[in-house]
Design a protein around this motif. Structure first.
Motif, PDB file in Angstrom:
ATOM      1  N   LEU A   1      -3.409  -9.273  -0.274  1.00 45.74           N
ATOM      2  CA  LEU A   1      -2.906  -8.265  -0.125  1.00 45.74           C
ATOM      3  C   LEU A   1      -3.429  -7.001  -0.713  1.00 45.74           C
ATOM      4  CD1 LEU A   1      -0.941  -6.137   2.244  1.00 45.74           C
ATOM      5  CD2 LEU A   1       0.541  -6.078   0.566  1.00 45.74           C
ATOM      6  N   ALA A   2      -4.197  -5.976   0.280  1.00 46.86           N
ATOM      7  CA  ALA A   2      -4.845  -4.790  -0.463  1.00 46.86           C
ATOM      8  C   ALA A   2      -3.903  -3.480  -0.654  1.00 46.86           C
ATOM      9  CB  ALA A   2      -6.225  -4.503   0.830  1.00 46.86           C
ATOM     10  N   THR A   3      -4.236  -2.833  -1.422  1.00 49.87           N
ATOM     11  CA  THR A   3      -3.596  -1.042  -2.054  1.00 49.87           C
ATOM     12  C   THR A   3      -2.935  -0.272  -1.034  1.00 49.87           C
ATOM     13  OG1 THR A   3      -4.866  -0.652  -3.478  1.00 49.87           O
ATOM     14  CG2 THR A   3      -3.432  -2.726  -4.587  1.00 49.87           C
ATOM     15  N   ASP A   4      -4.225  -0.935  -0.263  1.00 52.78           N
ATOM     16  CA  ASP A   4      -4.289   0.824   0.812  1.00 52.78           C
ATOM     17  C   ASP A   4      -2.299   0.198   2.067  1.00 52.78           C
ATOM     18  OD1 ASP A   4      -4.329   1.717   3.114  1.00 52.78           O
ATOM     19  OD2 ASP A   4      -6.200   1.649   4.185  1.00 52.78           O
ATOM     20  N   PRO A   5      -2.129   1.557   1.891  1.00 50.84           N
ATOM     21  CA  PRO A   5      -0.292   1.472   2.534  1.00 50.84           C
ATOM     22  C   PRO A   5      -0.648   0.402   3.898  1.00 50.84           C
ATOM     23  CG  PRO A   5      -0.561   3.588   1.805  1.00 50.84           C
ATOM     24  CD  PRO A   5      -1.990   3.339   1.575  1.00 50.84           C
ATOM     25  N   ALA A   6      -1.665   0.983   4.325  1.00 47.51           N
ATOM     26  CA  ALA A   6      -1.459   0.338   5.672  1.00 47.51           C
ATOM     27  C   ALA A   6      -2.513  -0.582   6.096  1.00 47.51           C
ATOM     28  CB  ALA A   6      -3.114   1.246   6.961  1.00 47.51           C
ATOM     29  N   ALA A   7      -2.442  -2.171   4.809  1.00 47.40           N
ATOM     30  CA  ALA A   7      -3.333  -2.995   4.930  1.00 47.40           C
ATOM     31  C   ALA A   7      -1.999  -4.398   5.239  1.00 47.40           C
ATOM     32  CB  ALA A   7      -3.806  -3.418   3.235  1.00 47.40           C
TER      33      ALA A   7
ATOM     34  N   ARG B   1       4.467   6.448  -6.377  1.00 39.20           N
ATOM     35  CA  ARG B   1       4.638   5.009  -5.974  1.00 39.20           C
ATOM     36  C   ARG B   1       4.277   4.401  -4.663  1.00 39.20           C
ATOM     37  NH1 ARG B   1       9.771   1.939  -7.633  1.00 39.20           N
ATOM     38  NH2 ARG B   1       9.767   3.632  -9.119  1.00 39.20           N
ATOM     39  N   THR B   2       3.637   2.875  -3.773  1.00 37.38           N
ATOM     40  CA  THR B   2       3.904   4.076  -2.666  1.00 37.38           C
ATOM     41  C   THR B   2       3.517   1.794  -3.029  1.00 37.38           C
ATOM     42  OG1 THR B   2       0.934   4.534  -3.374  1.00 37.38           O
ATOM     43  CG2 THR B   2       1.338   3.033  -1.063  1.00 37.38           C
ATOM     44  N   VAL B   3       4.467   1.803  -1.487  1.00 33.45           N
ATOM     45  CA  VAL B   3       5.540   0.727  -1.170  1.00 33.45           C
ATOM     46  C   VAL B   3       4.094   0.254   0.167  1.00 33.45           C
ATOM     47  CG1 VAL B   3       6.800  -0.582  -0.046  1.00 33.45           C
ATOM     48  CG2 VAL B   3       7.468   1.318  -1.181  1.00 33.45           C
ATOM     49  N   LEU B   4       4.144  -1.612  -0.274  1.00 30.48           N
ATOM     50  CA  LEU B   4       3.450  -1.740   0.854  1.00 30.48           C
ATOM     51  C   LEU B   4       3.459  -2.798   1.879  1.00 30.48           C
ATOM     52  CD1 LEU B   4       0.305  -3.491  -1.914  1.00 30.48           C
ATOM     53  CD2 LEU B   4       0.775  -1.218  -0.758  1.00 30.48           C
ATOM     54  N   SER B   5       4.654  -1.552   2.476  1.00 28.97           N
ATOM     55  CA  SER B   5       6.108  -2.228   3.627  1.00 28.97           C
ATOM     56  C   SER B   5       4.016  -2.969   4.759  1.00 28.97           C
ATOM     57  CB  SER B   5       6.606  -1.312   4.429  1.00 28.97           C
ATOM     58  OG  SER B   5       5.212  -0.265   5.034  1.00 28.97           O
ATOM     59  N   GLY B   6       3.395  -2.979   4.352  1.00 29.00           N
ATOM     60  CA  GLY B   6       2.280  -4.148   6.154  1.00 29.00           C
ATOM     61  C   GLY B   6       3.321  -5.813   5.124  1.00 29.00           C
TER      62      GLY B   6
ATOM     63  N   TRP C   1      11.984  -8.646  -1.774  1.00 31.21           N
ATOM     64  CA  TRP C   1      11.668  -7.839  -2.546  1.00 31.21           C
ATOM     65  C   TRP C   1      10.226  -7.389  -2.148  1.00 31.21           C
ATOM     66  CZ3 TRP C   1      14.315 -11.271  -5.508  1.00 31.21           C
ATOM     67  CH2 TRP C   1      15.545 -11.303  -6.139  1.00 31.21           C
ATOM     68  N   THR C   2       9.486  -6.127  -2.049  1.00 32.40           N
ATOM     69  CA  THR C   2       8.431  -5.592  -0.812  1.00 32.40           C
ATOM     70  C   THR C   2       6.942  -5.418  -2.336  1.00 32.40           C
ATOM     71  OG1 THR C   2       9.965  -4.872   0.606  1.00 32.40           O
ATOM     72  CG2 THR C   2       7.074  -4.304   0.309  1.00 32.40           C
ATOM     73  N   PRO C   3       6.050  -5.391  -1.848  1.00 37.64           N
ATOM     74  CA  PRO C   3       5.223  -5.471  -3.364  1.00 37.64           C
ATOM     75  C   PRO C   3       4.906  -4.176  -3.138  1.00 37.64           C
ATOM     76  CG  PRO C   3       4.775  -7.281  -1.544  1.00 37.64           C
ATOM     77  CD  PRO C   3       5.413  -7.209  -1.465  1.00 37.64           C
ATOM     78  N   ALA C   4       4.710  -3.184  -4.284  1.00 30.69           N
ATOM     79  CA  ALA C   4       4.509  -1.812  -4.245  1.00 30.69           C
ATOM     80  C   ALA C   4       3.878  -1.687  -5.208  1.00 30.69           C
ATOM     81  CB  ALA C   4       5.983  -1.097  -4.227  1.00 30.69           C
ATOM     82  N   VAL C   5       2.992  -0.647  -5.576  1.00 27.23           N
ATOM     83  CA  VAL C   5       2.130  -0.010  -6.458  1.00 27.23           C
ATOM     84  C   VAL C   5       2.669   1.297  -7.013  1.00 27.23           C
ATOM     85  CG1 VAL C   5      -0.109   0.390  -7.166  1.00 27.23           C
ATOM     86  CG2 VAL C   5       0.301  -1.129  -5.614  1.00 27.23           C
ATOM     87  N   LEU C   6       2.684   1.616  -8.558  1.00 29.44           N
ATOM     88  CA  LEU C   6       2.589   3.174  -9.689  1.00 29.44           C
ATOM     89  C   LEU C   6       1.573   3.086 -10.077  1.00 29.44           C
ATOM     90  CD1 LEU C   6       4.891   4.682 -10.397  1.00 29.44           C
ATOM     91  CD2 LEU C   6       5.346   3.424 -12.353  1.00 29.44           C
ATOM     92  N   ASP C   7       1.169   4.664 -10.338  1.00 25.74           N
ATOM     93  CA  ASP C   7       0.264   4.851 -10.705  1.00 25.74           C
ATOM     94  C   ASP C   7       0.655   5.458 -11.768  1.00 25.74           C
ATOM     95  OD1 ASP C   7      -1.867   7.309 -11.867  1.00 25.74           O
ATOM     96  OD2 ASP C   7      -2.896   6.790 -10.020  1.00 25.74           O
ATOM     97  N   LEU C   8       0.312   5.301 -13.040  1.00 28.61           N
ATOM     98  CA  LEU C   8       1.049   4.712 -14.265  1.00 28.61           C
ATOM     99  C   LEU C   8       0.760   6.866 -14.857  1.00 28.61           C
ATOM    100  CD1 LEU C   8       0.484   2.344 -16.121  1.00 28.61           C
ATOM    101  CD2 LEU C   8       2.243   2.781 -15.554  1.00 28.61           C
ATOM    102  N   ALA C   9      -0.330   7.383 -14.256  1.00 27.81           N
ATOM    103  CA  ALA C   9      -0.811   8.846 -14.636  1.00 27.81           C
ATOM    104  C   ALA C   9       0.058  10.124 -13.885  1.00 27.81           C
ATOM    105  CB  ALA C   9      -2.532   9.198 -14.317  1.00 27.81           C
ATOM    106  N   THR C  10       0.343   9.426 -12.332  1.00 25.21           N
ATOM    107  CA  THR C  10       0.896  10.171 -11.594  1.00 25.21           C
ATOM    108  C   THR C  10       2.444  10.732 -11.236  1.00 25.21           C
ATOM    109  OG1 THR C  10       0.055   9.179  -9.350  1.00 25.21           O
ATOM    110  CG2 THR C  10      -1.667  10.722 -10.067  1.00 25.21           C
ATOM    111  N   GLY C  11       3.169   8.973 -11.754  1.00 25.70           N
ATOM    112  CA  GLY C  11       3.801   8.600 -11.321  1.00 25.70           C
ATOM    113  C   GLY C  11       4.299   8.374  -9.663  1.00 25.70           C
TER     114      GLY C  11
END
Length: 356
Positions: A327-333, A287-292, A275-285
């Motif tokens: 882990l910051a929610t920036d994809p590059a973090a 999805r940002t996978v934090l592959s760092g 499992w990898t951390p990810a973030v979902l924006d509820l308004a726009t849908g």
């Protein structure tokens, strides 16, 4: 600081550790070690820290193993105040805390305890299986717990979970088919009406886990699994409904501002499923996978702030010991070690303008 979170009492340790989705005994590994005689390997304090605090389960191999501790959020490497309460999993808000624990004896049982801000027991609830997840609503009025009633991992074939919600401090516990007549418990969420992809559905293989509450004390989010797929569902306590709104979301955690869901996303890995951390924006849908983060994050993520996540990872070279990473929610973090010898973190912030 919120009054009440200052009380420090003598602690006792239990030889149980909850890592990821499983709870297991230390067993033979520590059978020859007397942890009670081992002083904590971290600095300790006799009074709780002022200001905002981090509550967590201590996992150092010492006399405080498994005991809930508090540390200043401004200085997470500083002295720890031990509460005397031992848990497999813990979560806390300013108004109270929820503790899931295994009670070992001739017959092993499982328990969820509601605790006040001074870590005194308010109510105990029997659990139907191995502790996995717990959360409280923002104001502390609602408590959710997830247990395994068959299997001990979300990767176990044929695992089965039980997820229940009750009002904090009520004496009602155990499985319910519906809300109690006195309003103390909403019971097993599998009894809620499920709206799957826009249609009412009643699959016999459904599993529900990982509740996170919105601020209105009615809306919540949880994982629903059925037909080999996992979904993010929005729950409505008043209507007793669960409505799927996204797929491939497990163990959701709502951000402090209520706009995003942090979760773990299942990915294929050379060693099997991770499992990898990810973030979902509820308004726009979106999805940002934090592959760092390239390691296996089998945890219900917590939010340090609106831009930073916290989660636990086991140590590969030290059985029973876990650390909390950020882990910051920036994809590059990239992740960083936030708190050593810790598990199951919860942030309690001092309200702005409040006196310490």
């Amino acid at each position: 600081m919120t009054p009440g979170w200052r009380t420090a009492v003598l602690a006792t340790a239990v030889l149980v550790v909850g890592t990821g989705s499983a709870t297991y005994a230390l067993g033979e590994l520590h059978r020859s070690r007397d942890l009670r005689s081992r002083a904590p390997s971290v600095a300790t304090a006799t009074t709780a820290p002022d200001g905002s605090v981090l509550v967590f389960r201590h996992t150092g191999l010492d006399q405080e193993y498994g005991v809930v501790a508090e540390v200043s959020l401004a200085d997470p490497d500083g002295p720890r105040t031990f509460t005397g309460v031992s848990c497999d999993r813990v979560y806390a808000v300013a108004a109270g805390a929820s503790c899931l624990r295994t009670k070992r004896g001739v017959v092993t049982t499982f328990e969820q305890t509601d605790l006040d801000p001074d870590w005194r027991t308010v109510a105990d609830h029997g659990l139907p299986g191995i502790p996995s997840r717990t959360r409280l609503s923002e104001d502390g009025s609602l408590v959710a717990s997830t247990t395994f009633v068959n299997g001990d991992s979300y990767l176990t074939t044929g695992f089965s979970t039980r997820t229940e919600i009750h009002h904090f401090g009520s004496d009602a516990g155990g499985a319910r088919s519906d809300q109690d007549s006195d309003g103390t418990s909403y019971g097993d969420l599998e009894q809620f009406t499920l709206i799957l992809d826009g249609k009412e559905s009643a699959p016999t293989d459904r599993n529900i886990w990982g509740v996170t509450f919105a601020a209105d004390d009615n809306t919540f989010y949880a994982t629903v699994a059925t037909g080999g797929r996992t979904y993010l569902a929005r729950g409505d306590l008043a209507k007793h409904t669960l409505t799927t709104i996204a797929d491939q979301v497990e163990c959701p955690s709502l951000s402090p501002d209520g706009t995003r869901i942090a979760f773990k996303e299942r990915v294929d890995h050379d060693s099997g499923t991770w499992w990898t951390p990810a973030v979902l924006d509820l308004a726009t849908g979106q999805r940002t996978v934090l592959s760092g983060e390239s390691r296996n994050v089998d945890d219900q993520i917590a939010w340090l702030d609106d831009d930073t996540l916290l989660y636990g990872l086991t140590r590969a070279d030290e059985a029973g010991v876990t650390d909390v990473w950020s882990l910051a929610t920036d994809p590059a973090a990239t992740p960083r070690l936030f708190l050593e010898q810790a598990w199951s973190p919860a942030v309690i912030r001092q309200p702005q303008g409040a006196s310490p």
